[in-house]
Design a protein around this motif. Structure first.
Motif, PDB file in Angstrom:
ATOM      1  N   SER A 250      26.265 -27.711  15.799  1.00 33.00           N
ATOM      2  CA  SER A 250      25.677 -27.651  17.135  1.00 33.00           C
ATOM      3  C   SER A 250      24.715 -28.809  17.365  1.00 33.00           C
ATOM      4  N   ARG A 251      23.851 -29.063  16.384  1.00 34.12           N
ATOM      5  CA  ARG A 251      22.897 -30.178  16.512  1.00 34.12           C
ATOM      6  C   ARG A 251      23.644 -31.511  16.629  1.00 34.12           C
ATOM      7  N   LEU A 253      26.568 -32.251  17.863  1.00 32.65           N
ATOM      8  CA  LEU A 253      27.193 -32.451  19.172  1.00 32.65           C
ATOM      9  C   LEU A 253      26.142 -32.652  20.260  1.00 32.65           C
ATOM     10  N   PHE A 254      25.037 -31.925  20.173  1.00 31.34           N
ATOM     11  CA  PHE A 254      23.963 -32.103  21.161  1.00 31.34           C
ATOM     12  C   PHE A 254      23.378 -33.505  21.065  1.00 31.34           C
ATOM     13  N   VAL A 255      23.075 -33.932  19.853  1.00 26.72           N
ATOM     14  CA  VAL A 255      22.460 -35.251  19.672  1.00 26.72           C
ATOM     15  C   VAL A 255      23.458 -36.363  20.001  1.00 26.72           C
ATOM     16  N   LEU A 256      24.754 -36.110  19.791  1.00 25.87           N
ATOM     17  CA  LEU A 256      25.751 -37.106  20.176  1.00 25.87           C
ATOM     18  C   LEU A 256      25.695 -37.357  21.679  1.00 25.87           C
ATOM     19  N   ALA A 257      25.541 -36.306  22.463  1.00 26.06           N
ATOM     20  CA  ALA A 257      25.386 -36.479  23.911  1.00 26.06           C
ATOM     21  C   ALA A 257      24.144 -37.303  24.225  1.00 26.06           C
ATOM     22  N   TYR A 258      23.053 -36.989  23.545  1.00 25.50           N
ATOM     23  CA  TYR A 258      21.807 -37.735  23.754  1.00 25.50           C
ATOM     24  C   TYR A 258      21.943 -39.186  23.295  1.00 25.50           C
ATOM     25  N   ALA A 259      22.681 -39.403  22.203  1.00 23.87           N
ATOM     26  CA  ALA A 259      22.865 -40.755  21.683  1.00 23.87           C
ATOM     27  C   ALA A 259      23.662 -41.624  22.642  1.00 23.87           C
ATOM     28  N   PHE A 260      24.669 -41.036  23.302  1.00 23.69           N
ATOM     29  CA  PHE A 260      25.397 -41.791  24.325  1.00 23.69           C
ATOM     30  C   PHE A 260      24.440 -42.247  25.427  1.00 23.69           C
ATOM     31  N   LEU A 261      23.556 -41.341  25.845  1.00 21.21           N
ATOM     32  CA  LEU A 261      22.610 -41.681  26.913  1.00 21.21           C
ATOM     33  C   LEU A 261      21.668 -42.793  26.490  1.00 21.21           C
ATOM     34  N   THR A 262      21.003 -42.631  25.361  1.00 21.38           N
ATOM     35  CA  THR A 262      19.983 -43.598  24.962  1.00 21.38           C
ATOM     36  C   THR A 262      20.581 -44.947  24.553  1.00 21.38           C
ATOM     37  N   THR A 263      21.747 -44.932  23.926  1.00 25.08           N
ATOM     38  CA  THR A 263      22.340 -46.184  23.453  1.00 25.08           C
ATOM     39  C   THR A 263      22.808 -47.051  24.611  1.00 25.08           C
ATOM     40  N   TYR A 264      23.340 -46.427  25.660  1.00 29.93           N
ATOM     41  CA  TYR A 264      24.002 -47.195  26.712  1.00 29.93           C
ATOM     42  C   TYR A 264      23.289 -47.162  28.058  1.00 29.93           C
ATOM     43  N   PHE A 378      20.349 -31.773   7.016  1.00 31.40           N
ATOM     44  CA  PHE A 378      20.467 -31.392   8.418  1.00 31.40           C
ATOM     45  C   PHE A 378      20.176 -32.569   9.339  1.00 31.40           C
ATOM     46  N   ASN A 379      19.287 -33.456   8.905  1.00 35.64           N
ATOM     47  CA  ASN A 379      18.970 -34.609   9.739  1.00 35.64           C
ATOM     48  C   ASN A 379      20.160 -35.547   9.902  1.00 35.64           C
ATOM     49  N   ILE A 380      21.165 -35.416   9.018  1.00 33.38           N
ATOM     50  CA  ILE A 380      22.400 -36.180   9.214  1.00 33.38           C
ATOM     51  C   ILE A 380      22.990 -35.849  10.592  1.00 33.38           C
ATOM     52  N   ALA A 381      22.826 -34.597  11.011  1.00 31.10           N
ATOM     53  CA  ALA A 381      23.324 -34.198  12.327  1.00 31.10           C
ATOM     54  C   ALA A 381      22.587 -34.915  13.445  1.00 31.10           C
ATOM     55  N   SER A 382      21.373 -35.396  13.161  1.00 28.36           N
ATOM     56  CA  SER A 382      20.636 -36.181  14.137  1.00 28.36           C
ATOM     57  C   SER A 382      20.883 -37.675  13.982  1.00 28.36           C
ATOM     58  N   ALA A 383      21.161 -38.117  12.750  1.00 25.66           N
ATOM     59  CA  ALA A 383      21.343 -39.544  12.493  1.00 25.66           C
ATOM     60  C   ALA A 383      22.767 -40.015  12.733  1.00 25.66           C
ATOM     61  N   LEU A 384      23.753 -39.201  12.308  1.00 23.43           N
ATOM     62  CA  LEU A 384      25.152 -39.611  12.423  1.00 23.43           C
ATOM     63  C   LEU A 384      25.567 -39.929  13.857  1.00 23.43           C
ATOM     64  N   PRO A 385      25.114 -39.167  14.859  1.00 23.10           N
ATOM     65  CA  PRO A 385      25.518 -39.509  16.230  1.00 23.10           C
ATOM     66  C   PRO A 385      25.139 -40.927  16.651  1.00 23.10           C
ATOM     67  N   ILE A 422      26.934 -22.744  18.339  1.00 20.54           N
ATOM     68  CA  ILE A 422      25.807 -21.965  17.816  1.00 20.54           C
ATOM     69  C   ILE A 422      26.132 -20.469  17.813  1.00 20.54           C
ATOM     70  N   LEU A 423      27.185 -20.053  18.511  1.00 19.10           N
ATOM     71  CA  LEU A 423      27.497 -18.634  18.632  1.00 19.10           C
ATOM     72  C   LEU A 423      27.779 -17.944  17.291  1.00 19.10           C
ATOM     73  N   PRO A 424      28.465 -18.580  16.327  1.00 19.46           N
ATOM     74  CA  PRO A 424      28.759 -17.877  15.055  1.00 19.46           C
ATOM     75  C   PRO A 424      27.558 -17.665  14.136  1.00 19.46           C
ATOM     76  N   VAL A 425      26.402 -18.237  14.434  1.00 17.00           N
ATOM     77  CA  VAL A 425      25.227 -18.053  13.564  1.00 17.00           C
ATOM     78  C   VAL A 425      24.824 -16.576  13.553  1.00 17.00           C
ATOM     79  N   ARG A 426      24.679 -15.996  12.363  1.00 17.82           N
ATOM     80  CA  ARG A 426      24.398 -14.568  12.215  1.00 17.82           C
ATOM     81  C   ARG A 426      22.996 -14.275  11.690  1.00 17.82           C
ATOM     82  N   GLY A 427      22.380 -15.232  11.023  1.00 19.56           N
ATOM     83  CA  GLY A 427      21.114 -14.964  10.332  1.00 19.56           C
ATOM     84  C   GLY A 427      19.912 -14.835  11.245  1.00 19.56           C
ATOM     85  N   VAL A 428      20.027 -15.297  12.498  1.00 19.68           N
ATOM     86  CA  VAL A 428      18.948 -15.144  13.463  1.00 19.68           C
ATOM     87  C   VAL A 428      19.559 -14.624  14.752  1.00 19.68           C
ATOM     88  N   ARG A 429      18.727 -14.021  15.588  1.00 19.57           N
ATOM     89  CA  ARG A 429      19.208 -13.458  16.864  1.00 19.57           C
ATOM     90  C   ARG A 429      19.235 -14.535  17.930  1.00 19.57           C
TER      91      ARG A 429
END
Length: 429
Positions: A250-251, A253-264, A378-385, A422-429
């Protein structure tokens, strides 16, 4: 003799899944204020170049026609390195048994090395030198970030994580506004545009590092170093942490959208909106300011509501959908006013997201003994995008006939799919 005024970590006494390593007392507003100022400063170190100066530096060296491909190379390679640097230095921080603590040494080392890299970028006469400097900056600033993020798991109890995460959520927009303002303030002096954020941000990072009651690791409890452990630095097995894995997706894909915005966005303003190059820093600043105002309100309210309702998922889901809508609005905008409307809507989604996402992730960490390493993964999800966006951006533009509307429509789709992840996450409500 050990300094008993600092918390000492024993692996035998490690806390359960969602608790801090040694259950921490409630943190006060002085700690939150210092932590927030350091987080803003670290975000400033990353965002000032990414939002404006790196693109302008590349443009000054190769011209507008060649700039997107050159920027893709620089940002893509730097982002790729950051994917490995963050979990690696997170692992090193988890293993550090220095008298100065586990996190403090890496904050100082990361700040110094990253600032040196920014200096290289500022003085670079060619794209290859820009690339080298940006890679140095990415490696060391990620060492700083890995140590800093781990403080949330070390120091903040579960009951306050939504609040603190919400406060930290305003750091990126504040840093964005500050960074674009500093660039606008020093427009015409390229060296100062690059170094002013390092000087200002560095002060607050060092202030937090100096006052931090840092977690400490007993030398005898440091795990042995092995090739298998080193390989494990860069991943978390989905079977061991399925909730963590879905949150990661989830992170990303969200950051990928943000990365498109900030990069271009600089090229979007030049090409689609028709902005004069001299006005680009001002317009990016105004767009960032509009987004900032909404982000602050949404982030602070979202963090408090998340703690009170004891829910995380619904906020992340809603935030991702709203951010997707914002990307679609920017995609169809034909003037600067339309761009500002999209940025305002994006601020609502971004604010809700950053208010809760970090708290959700800390709550579902697979192992708090390796909090910095897992948060680094987890920060890879923020850096990879930031590698993926510039890598596939030119291809999307080519397929779309050079249309930035198509590019930002793709960004919107990424955010919407991130909401579903994010829907399949079970450990938090």
């Amino acid at each position: 003799m050990a300094d008993m005024s600092r918390p000492t970590v024993s692996r035998a006494a490690a806390a359960p899944l969602t608790a801090t390593p040694v259950e921490a007392p409630r943190v006060g507003w002085v700690f939150i204020g210092l932590y927030t100022s350091a987080f803003i400063s670290t975000s400033l170190l990353f965002l000032a170049p990414l939002l404006v100066t790196l693109a302008l530096k590349v443009n000054s060296l190769v011209g507008l026609d060649a700039a997107p491909n050159s920027l893709a190379l620089v940002a893509g390679v730097g982002g790729l390195l950051s994917m490995f640097a963050n979990p690696f230095f997170g692992r090193m921080s988890d293993r550090t048994s220095s008298r100065l603590g586990m996190r403090r040494p890496w904050m100082v080392i990361g700040l110094a090395g990253g600032s040196l890299g920014i200096l290289v970028v500022a003085l670079a006469p060619t794209i290859p030198v820009v690339l080298v400097g940006w890679c140095i900056a990415q490696i060391f600033f990620n060492a700083l970030l890995a140590a800093e993020v781990a403080v949330l798991a070390d120091q903040v109890p579960v009951a306050q994580r939504g609040l603190v995460s919400g406060v930290l959520g305003v750091c990126v927009p504040i840093a964005s506004v500050t960074g674009t303002f500093l660039v606008k303030l020093f427009a015409g002096n390229q060296l100062t545009m690059f170094l002013a954020p390092c000087a200002i941000g560095g002060f607050f990072v060092l202030l937090f590092a100096a006052t931090l009651n840092d977690r400490r690791l007993v030398e005898a409890d440091k795990p042995p170093w092995s090739l298998r452990e080193f390989a494990g630095t860069f991943y978390v097995r989905p079977r061991n942490g399925p909730d963590f894995s879905w949150a990661f997706a989830s992170r990303f894909l969200f950051v990928l959208a943000y990365a498109f915005l900030t990069t271009y966005q600089a090229y979007y303003l030049l090409d689609r909106i028709g902005t004069a190059e001299a006005d680009v820093p001002r317009q990016i600043f105004l767009g960032t300011l509009v987004q900032f105002v909404v982000v602050v309100a949404a982030s602070l309210a979202g963090g408090v509501l998340s703690d009170r309702t004891r829910r995380r998922k619904v906020f992340v889901l809603t935030a991702s959908l709203v951010y997707g809508l914002a990307m679609f609005v920017i995609a169809v905008a034909t003037d600067f006013d339309g761009f500002l409307v999209g940025m305002a809507i994006g601020g609502l989604g971004f604010g809700l997201y950053v208010a809760v996402d970090l708290a959700l992730v800390v709550d579902v960490l697979p192992d708090n003994d390796s909090a910095a390493k897992d948060l680094g993964v987890f920060n890879i999800a923020s850096a990879l995008p930031y590698s993926v966006a510039p890598a596939i951006g030119p291809a999307i533009l080519a397929v779309g006939g050079g249309s930035y509307a198509v590019l930002y429509a793709v960004a919107g789709i990424c955010a919407v799919v991130g909401a579903l992840a994010i829907l399949p996450v079970r450990g938090v409500r």
